[in-house]
Design an enzyme around this catalytic site. Structure first.
Site, short mmCIF file in Angstrom:
data_model
loop_
_atom_site.label_atom_id
_atom_site.label_comp_id
_atom_site.label_asym_id
_atom_site.label_seq_id
_atom_site.Cartn_x
_atom_site.Cartn_y
_atom_site.Cartn_z
N ASP A 8 0.86 -1.18 0.00
CA ASP A 8 0.00 0.00 0.00
C ASP A 8 0.90 1.24 0.00
OD1 ASP A 8 0.95 0.22 2.59
OD2 ASP A 8 -1.02 0.19 3.55
N CYS A 65 3.16 -3.34 4.05
CA CYS A 65 2.26 -2.26 4.47
C CYS A 65 2.92 -1.63 5.70
CB CYS A 65 0.84 -2.76 4.73
SG CYS A 65 0.60 -3.81 6.16
N THR A 67 2.59 -2.12 8.98
CA THR A 67 3.00 -3.12 9.98
C THR A 67 3.32 -4.47 9.36
OG1 THR A 67 0.71 -3.82 10.25
CG2 THR A 67 1.51 -2.10 11.74
N HIS A 98 8.57 -25.29 8.62
CA HIS A 98 7.39 -26.01 9.11
C HIS A 98 6.10 -25.69 8.36
CE1 HIS A 98 9.18 -26.83 13.40
NE2 HIS A 98 9.98 -27.23 12.42
N HIS A 133 4.96 -32.02 8.66
CA HIS A 133 4.51 -30.64 8.41
C HIS A 133 3.64 -30.56 7.16
CE1 HIS A 133 7.04 -29.45 11.66
NE2 HIS A 133 8.11 -29.98 11.07
C1 RB5 Z 1 -1.96 2.48 6.58
O1 RB5 Z 1 -1.98 3.65 7.31
C2 RB5 Z 1 -1.79 1.28 7.51
O2 RB5 Z 1 -2.93 1.10 8.26
C3 RB5 Z 1 -1.44 0.04 6.72
O3 RB5 Z 1 -0.27 0.27 5.99
C4 RB5 Z 1 -1.15 -1.22 7.53
O4 RB5 Z 1 -0.22 -0.98 8.54
C5 RB5 Z 1 -2.31 -1.96 7.99
O5 RB5 Z 1 -2.21 -3.06 8.54
#
Ligand code: RB5
Length: 145
Positions: A8, A65, A67, A98, A133
């Site tokens: 993203d 993204c 996180t 695994h 596995h």
């Molecule tokens: C975008 O602001 C953020 O929410 C997205 O990149 C991600 O971290 C969502 O899980």
């Protein structure tokens, strides 16, 4: 190896860095967006890359993204996709040994660039152990349990 990549807006620059790294290692990269840094929805792009892995068009996938978690969720909704959210090297290694992980997601706001490259190396170089596995992986998509 042919590798699908997607992110993203939060992972846009990071994705460019990872693409360059993958190309420098001799891999082929298919980029499923997002097209620029304007705000967008991570499932749209994560799902496109995941479908390419699901269909066999690409052997592995790399998602980014903020996180790594949101985009991994959208990929893992697809049958046959096993996307590890790369929080640390041991998790990534064991996800290959695994779980035969076929996608990796990285958090651009969480994981530094050099660490990301190391996690990517671990993901690409660690084999699947098979055996018991393989049975467990088959159960993940078993609709009867
Ligand atoms: C975008 O602001 C953020 O929410 C997205 O990149 C991600 O971290 C969502 O899980």
């Amino acid at each position: 190896m042919k590798i699908a990549v997607a992110s993203d807006h939060a992972g846009y620059d990071y994705r460019q860095m990872l693409k360059e790294y993958l190309l420098s290692l001799g891999h082929e990269v298919e980029d499923f967006g997002c097209p620029d840094k304007s705000s967008c929805d991570y499932p749209t792009f994560g799902r496109r890359a995941a479908r390419a892995v699901q269909s066999g068009e690409c052997e592995r996938g790399v998602l980014v993204c903020g996180t790594g978690f949101g985009i991994s969720l959208s990929a893992n909704r697809l049958e046959g996709i096993r996307c590890v959210n790369a929080t640390d090297a041991l998790t990534v290694r064991l996800s290959r040994l695994h779980n035969n992980s076929n996608m990796i997601s990285l958090g651009a706001r969480v994981i530094g660039e050099e660490e990301a490259k190391f996690l990517l190396d671990t993901f690409l170089q660690t084999p699947f152990e098979g055996g018991r596995h393989a049975r467990r992986i088959a159960l993940i998509d078993d609709k009867t349990i």
